[in-house]
Design an enzyme around this catalytic site. Structure first.
Site, PDB file in Angstrom:
ATOM      1  N   VAL A  71       0.858  -1.187   0.000  1.00 50.94           N
ATOM      2  CA  VAL A  71       0.000   0.000   0.000  1.00 50.94           C
ATOM      3  C   VAL A  71       0.897   1.241   0.000  1.00 50.94           C
ATOM      4  O   VAL A  71       1.887   1.301   0.748  1.00 50.94           O
ATOM      5  CB  VAL A  71      -0.922   0.013   1.245  1.00 50.94           C
ATOM      6  N   LYS A  72       0.553   2.179  -0.869  1.00 49.32           N
ATOM      7  CA  LYS A  72       1.265   3.455  -0.864  1.00 49.32           C
ATOM      8  C   LYS A  72       0.320   4.496  -0.289  1.00 49.32           C
ATOM      9  O   LYS A  72      -0.805   4.648  -0.766  1.00 49.32           O
ATOM     10  CB  LYS A  72       1.699   3.876  -2.254  1.00 49.32           C
TER      11      LYS A  72
END
Ligand code: 5RP
Length: 292
Positions: free
Chosen positions: A203-204
């Site tokens: 996840v960014k």
């Protein structure tokens, strides 16, 4: 005596691709994001993408262009792993519709380009949330058949309530209040968990005070975007704080390529991410390299 489970019985392409993106010693990554043009047009620092990227490539653990930037501006002989932007359909000319994003790159195209993975923006809490979460889930499902890495981005679109978290300031330019900071943790915690539950291997998201809670609530490892350009020391500070709070690296763009000395900046970011250097040490390195 032998135990059948002492024998290796399978190979994971996904794990091998993660090993190309993440440093084996630190277990972290410095991913350079240069996909901004897919919706921002020609942002400062990326007007000539080839000119910007070429001196930075040796310091990237991986690089994240959009398909046009990849095909026109990256040397196909590069050994730097590619993470391809896989969604689009929006542009800053219609800022209220940024969350109306769709899949624009097929898994076949990713394989053809020899990408190790892709990014999809998910606009949690905005009208486009359903279609963008569906894009992440369906692309992840198909891409995992080829062992590609799926990176889900908690994107904030043009929402004024959310963009203040990314900019670190209120709409009027004022400091974030304690309530703003609590809301940032609540939102990013929620958004990261949703993205990780819908198929993202990584996840960014954006750094915020209380980031430990965001990391704890997320099922997947987190890398941080840099957001809008900040002063060098400030960018190193939030990078240091994010790593300390549990991020496994950065997927950073503007705070590197819009810095006055991008090559010095990416090396200072690497010192924080891979060598656990302090902000002071990293900033000293930045100054030495930029004056060198
Ligand atoms: C929007 C993106 C960027 O890749 C992401 O925001 C990282 O870039 P920056 O550090 O400049 O925010 O998803 O194009």
């Amino acid at each position: 005596m032998k135990n059948v489970f002492d024998y290796q019985t399978e190979w994971s392409g996904l794990q091998n691709r993660m090993a190309r993106m993440f440093d084996p010693d630190s277990g972290r990554t410095v991913l350079l994001a240069v996909d901004h043009g897919y919706f921002q047009g020609a942002p400062a620092g990326l007007i000539n993408l080839r000119e910007t990227v070429t001196p930075l490539l040796p310091y990237c653990d991986a690089i994240s262009p959009a398909i046009g930037g990849l095909k026109t501006s990256l040397d196909p002989k590069t050994r730097t792993p590619i993470i391809l932007r896989a969604t689009g359909g929006n542009s800053m000319r219609r800022p209220d519709e940024l969350d109306d994003e769709v899949v624009t790159v097929s898994v076949e195209e990713m394989v053809r380009c020899n990408a190790i993975g892709f990014t999809v923006s998910c606009y949690i809490g905005l009208p486009g949330q359903c279609q963008t979460i569906e894009s992440l889930a369906s692309l992840s499902d198909e891409a995992h058949r080829f062992g590609l890495i799926s990176i889900g981005i908690t994107a904030v679109g043009a929402d004024p309530v959310l963009t203040k978290f990314v900019k670190g300031e209120r709409e009027d330019g004022g400091e974030l209040t304690a309530d703003d900071k609590k809301e940032a943790v609540r939102y990013l915690k929620h958004a990261c968990r949703v993205v990780s539950e819908n198929g993202a291997d990584i996840v960014k998201t954006y750094y915020c005070d209380g980031f430990e809670e965001v990391v704890e609530a997320c099922l997947s490892p987190i890398v941080i975007a840099g957001g809008t350009k900040r002063p060098t020391k400030e960018a190193l500070e939030f990078t240091f704080n994010a790593i300390k709070a549990g991020a496994v690296g950065v997927d950073m763009g503007r705070n590197i390529f819009q810095n006055e000395h991008p090559v010095a900046m990416i090396q200072a970011v690497r010192a924080v991410v891979h060598e656990d250097k302090s902000v002071k040490e990293a900033f000293q390195l930045y100054e030495e390299i930029s004056k060198g």
